[in-house]
Design a protein around this motif. Structure first.
Motif, PDB file in Angstrom:
ATOM      1  N   ASP A  24       0.858   3.864   4.295  1.00 18.73           N
ATOM      2  CA  ASP A  24       1.656   5.015   3.870  1.00 18.73           C
ATOM      3  C   ASP A  24       3.148   4.672   3.890  1.00 18.73           C
ATOM      4  O   ASP A  24       3.972   5.483   4.325  1.00 18.73           O
ATOM      5  N   ILE A  25       3.477   3.476   3.405  1.00 19.95           N
ATOM      6  CA  ILE A  25       4.872   3.029   3.466  1.00 19.95           C
ATOM      7  C   ILE A  25       5.789   3.955   2.675  1.00 19.95           C
ATOM      8  O   ILE A  25       6.918   4.245   3.098  1.00 19.95           O
ATOM      9  N   ALA A  26       5.341   4.451   1.528  1.00 19.49           N
ATOM     10  CA  ALA A  26       6.181   5.343   0.738  1.00 19.49           C
ATOM     11  C   ALA A  26       6.523   6.599   1.531  1.00 19.49           C
ATOM     12  O   ALA A  26       7.663   7.076   1.507  1.00 19.49           O
ATOM     13  N   GLU A  27       5.539   7.147   2.242  1.00 17.61           N
ATOM     14  CA  GLU A  27       5.788   8.338   3.039  1.00 17.61           C
ATOM     15  C   GLU A  27       6.734   8.043   4.200  1.00 17.61           C
ATOM     16  O   GLU A  27       7.598   8.859   4.542  1.00 17.61           O
ATOM     17  N   LEU A  28       6.561   6.886   4.832  1.00 15.69           N
ATOM     18  CA  LEU A  28       7.461   6.495   5.922  1.00 15.69           C
ATOM     19  C   LEU A  28       8.888   6.316   5.405  1.00 15.69           C
ATOM     20  O   LEU A  28       9.857   6.711   6.060  1.00 15.69           O
ATOM     21  N   LEU A  29       9.026   5.721   4.216  1.00 11.83           N
ATOM     22  CA  LEU A  29      10.352   5.572   3.613  1.00 11.83           C
ATOM     23  C   LEU A  29      10.998   6.927   3.363  1.00 11.83           C
ATOM     24  O   LEU A  29      12.190   7.131   3.624  1.00 11.83           O
ATOM     25  N   ALA A  30      10.221   7.867   2.852  1.00 10.51           N
ATOM     26  CA  ALA A  30      10.757   9.190   2.556  1.00 10.51           C
ATOM     27  C   ALA A  30      11.220   9.900   3.822  1.00 10.51           C
ATOM     28  O   ALA A  30      12.114  10.752   3.769  1.00 10.51           O
ATOM     29  N   ALA A  31      10.636   9.553   4.959  1.00  9.66           N
ATOM     30  CA  ALA A  31      10.992  10.199   6.218  1.00  9.66           C
ATOM     31  C   ALA A  31      12.158   9.522   6.928  1.00  9.66           C
ATOM     32  O   ALA A  31      12.768  10.111   7.826  1.00  9.66           O
ATOM     33  N   ALA A  32      12.484   8.290   6.559  1.00  6.60           N
ATOM     34  CA  ALA A  32      13.448   7.490   7.310  1.00  6.60           C
ATOM     35  C   ALA A  32      14.891   7.819   6.948  1.00  6.60           C
ATOM     36  O   ALA A  32      15.196   8.181   5.814  1.00  6.60           O
ATOM     37  N   ASP A  33      15.783   7.646   7.929  1.00  6.75           N
ATOM     38  CA  ASP A  33      17.223   7.751   7.689  1.00  6.75           C
ATOM     39  C   ASP A  33      17.814   6.411   7.271  1.00  6.75           C
ATOM     40  O   ASP A  33      18.746   6.368   6.465  1.00  6.75           O
ATOM     41  N   LEU A  34      17.290   5.332   7.831  1.00  7.66           N
ATOM     42  CA  LEU A  34      17.735   3.985   7.490  1.00  7.66           C
ATOM     43  C   LEU A  34      16.526   3.057   7.502  1.00  7.66           C
ATOM     44  O   LEU A  34      15.562   3.288   8.229  1.00  7.66           O
ATOM     45  N   VAL A  35      16.603   1.983   6.720  1.00  6.20           N
ATOM     46  CA  VAL A  35      15.662   0.874   6.819  1.00  6.20           C
ATOM     47  C   VAL A  35      16.400  -0.303   7.432  1.00  6.20           C
ATOM     48  O   VAL A  35      17.545  -0.590   7.055  1.00  6.20           O
ATOM     49  N   VAL A  36      15.765  -0.980   8.394  1.00  4.92           N
ATOM     50  CA  VAL A  36      16.383  -2.138   9.053  1.00  4.92           C
ATOM     51  C   VAL A  36      15.531  -3.368   8.781  1.00  4.92           C
ATOM     52  O   VAL A  36      14.310  -3.336   8.867  1.00  4.92           O
ATOM     53  N   LEU A  37      16.199  -4.463   8.431  1.00  7.18           N
ATOM     54  CA  LEU A  37      15.521  -5.713   8.078  1.00  7.18           C
ATOM     55  C   LEU A  37      16.237  -6.860   8.800  1.00  7.18           C
ATOM     56  O   LEU A  37      17.220  -7.401   8.297  1.00  7.18           O
ATOM     57  N   PRO A  38      15.756  -7.244   9.999  1.00  6.43           N
ATOM     58  CA  PRO A  38      16.468  -8.231  10.827  1.00  6.43           C
ATOM     59  C   PRO A  38      16.005  -9.671  10.650  1.00  6.43           C
ATOM     60  O   PRO A  38      16.174 -10.500  11.536  1.00  6.43           O
ATOM     61  N   SER A  39      15.428 -10.021   9.509  1.00 10.12           N
ATOM     62  CA  SER A  39      14.730 -11.298   9.317  1.00 10.12           C
ATOM     63  C   SER A  39      15.628 -12.513   9.505  1.00 10.12           C
ATOM     64  O   SER A  39      16.827 -12.484   9.227  1.00 10.12           O
ATOM     65  N   ARG A  40      15.000 -13.608   9.928  1.00  7.22           N
ATOM     66  CA  ARG A  40      15.681 -14.901   9.983  1.00  7.22           C
ATOM     67  C   ARG A  40      15.744 -15.547   8.604  1.00  7.22           C
ATOM     68  O   ARG A  40      16.632 -16.351   8.335  1.00  7.22           O
TER      69      ARG A  40
END
Length: 377
Positions: A268-284
């Motif tokens: 349900d990534i689309a639903e989680l995205l719709a609920a989020a204030d920010l997306v964080v991507l800390p990848s190396r």
């Protein structure tokens, strides 16, 4: 080139070789090729057939265990299966390093079809593992007729490895995960319901998506989350994904009392995205991370490390910080949480940036043009 301008390829037979990654892309590509008259066979792990909806693409699906743990016996069986599937192929198109290696070993002789490799990149490694990885990359790069790199950095890399022909070919963002709304659903009601389920009704919600593996940089995310405990209210970090690092990450979350929840594998990534204030991507390291594309397309502000293909992908439409600097990552998040105007600007700029990316139709048209060139040659 639009689909209406793309010529029919009649009897062209293309075999797509799928490993452990890029399943959504290969499914989209297979469907587009079939729609344009190409005879498509997909070889890949049995579980990927249903997971990525290959039955609906019109392509034949041949189960070949490519994405599992490498072993001499498993590789020999995979090569034999690929050799049979590719016996009458005009083009073999492999996606990912291991798939490309096995495909290069399976290419039938004496009539060798063209080998196209989509180069998605791999996590940088050091020591003996890094040396072996570089040897495999060099072998695949030199065996390929054409290499399609998903970012400019990868195109440069594969040229240094000795590829005869390397071209930029960004992968289009598949459509189905982009629309979180279901028929008859109130988007704001659904958003608040999802936030309540996660425990983020009266606090900011940060979303991270990706496998729980070392190169995803979740250790840096947890380092940053230590400082977020003292914000009022403290944001909740929800991490969607599964992997080998889960026990170590959960141990840190528990012992350091971090405001982080590991959600496991989610559909349900689309639903989680719709609920989020920010997306964080800390990848190396990343090539063209799907969650970054989805965040910008959905208008969710993104904080990410400036590694791999991320800067080229997002341009100025995200907050980028150097990898390894947890304090800078944490400050970027807290600054955005305190500045709703900047969040709104990033959301708008993200949608503008997303509009510059290739569509699925563009991607299919580019791949077809490569196939046509190789067949003519």
């Amino acid at each position: 080139m639009s689909s209406s301008q793309t010529p029919s390829y009649g009897p062209l037979h293309a075999v797509q070789v799928l490993g452990a990654t890029a399943g959504a892309h290969v499914s989209s590509l297979a469907g587009g090729l079939v729609a344009r008259g190409v005879d498509v066979t997909v070889c890949g792990p049995a579980e990927a057939a249903e997971a990525y909806g290959f039955a609906a693409t019109g392509a034949r699906y041949t189960p070949v265990e490519i994405g599992g743990r490498p072993s001499p016996r498993a590789d020999a069986l995979a090569v034999a299966a690929l050799r049979a599937a590719c016996a009458r192929a005009d083009v073999i198109h492999a996606h990912g390093l291991r798939a490309a290696l096995l495909a290069s070993l399976a290419v039938p002789a004496p009539r060798r079809p063209a080998l196209v490799v989509s180069w998605h990149g791999a996590e940088p490694a050091s020591g003996s593992r890094g040396g072996l990885l570089r040897l495999l990359e060099r072998r695949v790069a030199r065996a390929a007729t054409v290499v399609l790199g998903t970012s400019s950095e990868l195109v440069d890399q594969v040229r240094r490895l000795g590829a005869r022909d390397a071209r930029l070919a960004p992968v289009a963002l598949p459509g189905p995960r982009l629309d979180p709304e279901r028929p008859g659903a109130d988007p704001e009601c659904a958003r608040q319901k999802r936030r309540a389920e996660l425990g983020a009704v009266d606090r900011p919600l940060l979303l991270a998506v990706g496998r729980l593996e070392p190169h995803k940089g979740y250790d840096l995310l947890l380092d940053a989350a230590r400082d977020w405990r003292f914000l009022e209210p403290p944001p909740l970090v929800a991490v969607a994904g599964e992997g080998g690092c889960r026990p170590a990450l959960q141990h840190r979350i528990d012992t350091e009392d971090l405001p982080v929840r590991l959600l496991g594998r989610r559909d349900d990534i689309a639903e989680l995205l719709a609920a989020a204030d920010l997306v964080v991507l800390p990848s190396r390291w990343e090539s063209r991370p799907l969650i970054a594309e989805e965040a910008l397309h959905a208008g969710v502000p993104l904080v990410a490390t400036a590694v791999g293909g991320i800067p080229e992908l997002v341009g100025d439409a995200a907050a980028l910080v150097p990898h390894g600097d947890a304090r800078a990552f944490g400050r970027a998040v807290t600054t955005l949480l305190a500045d709703p105007d900047r969040r709104a600007r990033l959301a708008a700029e993200g949608r503008v940036q997303a509009a510059t990316w290739p569509s699925e139709d563009d991607t299919v048209a580019q791949v077809l043009s490569v196939y046509d060139e190789l067949r003519a040659g």
